[in-house]
Design a protein around this motif. Structure first.
Motif, PDB file in Angstrom:
ATOM      1  N   ARG A  61      14.019   0.454  56.693  1.00 56.33           N
ATOM      2  CA  ARG A  61      14.018   0.601  58.151  1.00 56.33           C
ATOM      3  C   ARG A  61      15.316   1.269  58.563  1.00 56.33           C
ATOM      4  O   ARG A  61      16.377   0.969  58.014  1.00 56.33           O
ATOM      5  CB  ARG A  61      13.926  -0.754  58.835  1.00 56.33           C
ATOM      6  N   SER A  62      15.221   2.151  59.515  1.00 58.13           N
ATOM      7  CA  SER A  62      16.445   2.774  60.012  1.00 58.13           C
ATOM      8  C   SER A  62      17.192   1.773  60.880  1.00 58.13           C
ATOM      9  O   SER A  62      16.594   0.915  61.526  1.00 58.13           O
ATOM     10  CB  SER A  62      16.127   4.038  60.810  1.00 58.13           C
ATOM     11  N   ARG A  63      18.486   1.878  60.865  1.00 56.26           N
ATOM     12  CA  ARG A  63      19.325   0.985  61.657  1.00 56.26           C
ATOM     13  C   ARG A  63      19.778   1.696  62.914  1.00 56.26           C
ATOM     14  O   ARG A  63      20.007   2.905  62.915  1.00 56.26           O
ATOM     15  CB  ARG A  63      20.552   0.564  60.863  1.00 56.26           C
ATOM     16  N   ALA A  64      19.920   0.934  63.967  1.00 61.00           N
ATOM     17  CA  ALA A  64      20.398   1.499  65.226  1.00 61.00           C
ATOM     18  C   ALA A  64      21.837   1.965  65.041  1.00 61.00           C
ATOM     19  O   ALA A  64      22.647   1.315  64.379  1.00 61.00           O
ATOM     20  CB  ALA A  64      20.323   0.466  66.334  1.00 61.00           C
ATOM     21  N   VAL A  65      22.134   3.102  65.614  1.00 62.93           N
ATOM     22  CA  VAL A  65      23.485   3.644  65.530  1.00 62.93           C
ATOM     23  C   VAL A  65      24.392   2.954  66.535  1.00 62.93           C
ATOM     24  O   VAL A  65      25.538   2.630  66.234  1.00 62.93           O
ATOM     25  CB  VAL A  65      23.472   5.173  65.777  1.00 62.93           C
ATOM     26  N   PHE A  66      23.873   2.705  67.733  1.00 61.13           N
ATOM     27  CA  PHE A  66      24.648   2.072  68.787  1.00 61.13           C
ATOM     28  C   PHE A  66      24.009   0.745  69.178  1.00 61.13           C
ATOM     29  O   PHE A  66      22.794   0.623  69.210  1.00 61.13           O
ATOM     30  CB  PHE A  66      24.707   2.954  70.044  1.00 61.13           C
ATOM     31  N   SER A  67      24.843  -0.206  69.511  1.00 59.84           N
ATOM     32  CA  SER A  67      24.345  -1.480  70.017  1.00 59.84           C
ATOM     33  C   SER A  67      24.213  -1.398  71.536  1.00 59.84           C
ATOM     34  O   SER A  67      24.684  -0.441  72.164  1.00 59.84           O
ATOM     35  CB  SER A  67      25.321  -2.608  69.657  1.00 59.84           C
ATOM     36  N   SER A  68      23.606  -2.403  72.121  1.00 61.83           N
ATOM     37  CA  SER A  68      23.492  -2.456  73.587  1.00 61.83           C
ATOM     38  C   SER A  68      24.870  -2.456  74.229  1.00 61.83           C
ATOM     39  O   SER A  68      25.098  -1.833  75.261  1.00 61.83           O
ATOM     40  CB  SER A  68      22.731  -3.703  74.018  1.00 61.83           C
TER      41      SER A  68
ATOM     42  N   LEU B  37      29.491   0.366  77.171  1.00 64.90           N
ATOM     43  CA  LEU B  37      30.843   0.934  77.132  1.00 64.90           C
ATOM     44  C   LEU B  37      30.829   2.444  77.349  1.00 64.90           C
ATOM     45  O   LEU B  37      31.650   2.983  78.102  1.00 64.90           O
ATOM     46  CB  LEU B  37      31.511   0.608  75.797  1.00 64.90           C
ATOM     47  N   ILE B  38      29.903   3.119  76.695  1.00 65.62           N
ATOM     48  CA  ILE B  38      29.795   4.576  76.846  1.00 65.62           C
ATOM     49  C   ILE B  38      29.433   4.927  78.285  1.00 65.62           C
ATOM     50  O   ILE B  38      29.994   5.860  78.874  1.00 65.62           O
ATOM     51  CB  ILE B  38      28.769   5.149  75.846  1.00 65.62           C
ATOM     52  N   ARG B  39      28.518   4.162  78.856  1.00 66.21           N
ATOM     53  CA  ARG B  39      28.104   4.427  80.243  1.00 66.21           C
ATOM     54  C   ARG B  39      29.275   4.233  81.207  1.00 66.21           C
ATOM     55  O   ARG B  39      29.477   5.048  82.117  1.00 66.21           O
ATOM     56  CB  ARG B  39      26.942   3.500  80.612  1.00 66.21           C
ATOM     57  N   ASN B  40      30.086   3.196  80.998  1.00 69.68           N
ATOM     58  CA  ASN B  40      31.255   2.976  81.845  1.00 69.68           C
ATOM     59  C   ASN B  40      32.271   4.109  81.698  1.00 69.68           C
ATOM     60  O   ASN B  40      32.869   4.554  82.680  1.00 69.68           O
ATOM     61  CB  ASN B  40      31.922   1.638  81.516  1.00 69.68           C
ATOM     62  N   ALA B  41      32.463   4.581  80.477  1.00 76.68           N
ATOM     63  CA  ALA B  41      33.396   5.685  80.241  1.00 76.68           C
ATOM     64  C   ALA B  41      32.914   6.958  80.938  1.00 76.68           C
ATOM     65  O   ALA B  41      33.707   7.692  81.537  1.00 76.68           O
ATOM     66  CB  ALA B  41      33.561   5.925  78.745  1.00 76.68           C
ATOM     67  N   ILE B  42      31.622   7.211  80.880  1.00 71.25           N
ATOM     68  CA  ILE B  42      31.069   8.396  81.537  1.00 71.25           C
ATOM     69  C   ILE B  42      31.179   8.274  83.048  1.00 71.25           C
ATOM     70  O   ILE B  42      31.492   9.249  83.732  1.00 71.25           O
ATOM     71  CB  ILE B  42      29.620   8.656  81.079  1.00 71.25           C
ATOM     72  N   ALA B  43      30.953   7.070  83.577  1.00 72.39           N
ATOM     73  CA  ALA B  43      31.088   6.856  85.022  1.00 72.39           C
ATOM     74  C   ALA B  43      32.510   7.176  85.466  1.00 72.39           C
ATOM     75  O   ALA B  43      32.722   7.836  86.494  1.00 72.39           O
ATOM     76  CB  ALA B  43      30.728   5.425  85.386  1.00 72.39           C
ATOM     77  N   TYR B  44      33.493   6.727  84.699  1.00 73.55           N
ATOM     78  CA  TYR B  44      34.891   7.017  85.019  1.00 73.55           C
ATOM     79  C   TYR B  44      35.131   8.523  84.976  1.00 73.55           C
ATOM     80  O   TYR B  44      35.742   9.092  85.879  1.00 73.55           O
ATOM     81  CB  TYR B  44      35.810   6.296  84.029  1.00 73.55           C
ATOM     82  N   TYR B  45      34.631   9.175  83.927  1.00 71.48           N
ATOM     83  CA  TYR B  45      34.829  10.618  83.772  1.00 71.48           C
ATOM     84  C   TYR B  45      34.183  11.395  84.919  1.00 71.48           C
ATOM     85  O   TYR B  45      34.778  12.338  85.437  1.00 71.48           O
ATOM     86  CB  TYR B  45      34.262  11.073  82.426  1.00 71.48           C
ATOM     87  N   VAL B  46      33.004  10.998  85.326  1.00 72.01           N
ATOM     88  CA  VAL B  46      32.303  11.683  86.420  1.00 72.01           C
ATOM     89  C   VAL B  46      33.124  11.609  87.706  1.00 72.01           C
ATOM     90  O   VAL B  46      33.226  12.594  88.444  1.00 72.01           O
ATOM     91  CB  VAL B  46      30.885  11.100  86.632  1.00 72.01           C
ATOM     92  N   ARG B  47      33.740  10.469  87.965  1.00 73.96           N
ATOM     93  CA  ARG B  47      34.589  10.343  89.156  1.00 73.96           C
ATOM     94  C   ARG B  47      35.809  11.259  89.062  1.00 73.96           C
ATOM     95  O   ARG B  47      36.251  11.814  90.060  1.00 73.96           O
ATOM     96  CB  ARG B  47      35.036   8.892  89.348  1.00 73.96           C
ATOM     97  N   GLU B  48      36.350  11.422  87.856  1.00 77.51           N
ATOM     98  CA  GLU B  48      37.542  12.249  87.671  1.00 77.51           C
ATOM     99  C   GLU B  48      37.250  13.743  87.814  1.00 77.51           C
ATOM    100  O   GLU B  48      38.114  14.503  88.240  1.00 77.51           O
ATOM    101  CB  GLU B  48      38.172  11.983  86.294  1.00 77.51           C
TER     102      GLU B  48
END
Length: 50
Positions: free
Chosen positions: A6-13, A18-29
């Motif tokens: 079985r393939s394993r997930a690369v990213f966890s929930s 965390l990635i979404r929060n980082a992108i939100a910060y970047y979008v504001r900048e």
């Protein structure tokens, strides 16, 4: 014949959050940058995943 592994997930929930929060910060900048809309779209797509 053996079954393929079985393939394993690369990213966890948690990673998606965390990635979404980082992108939100970047979008504001970079909100005045023409590329900002691409990151905003990515932010929303990640919200559906994690």
């Amino acid at each position: 014949m053996s079954e393929p592994q079985r393939s394993r997930a690369v990213f966890s929930s948690e990673d998606f959050r965390l990635i979404r929060n980082a992108i939100a910060y970047y979008v504001r900048e970079v909100q005045d940058d023409p590329e900002a809309s691409k990151y905003a779209n990515l932010y929303h797509r990640l919200g559906r995943v994690g």
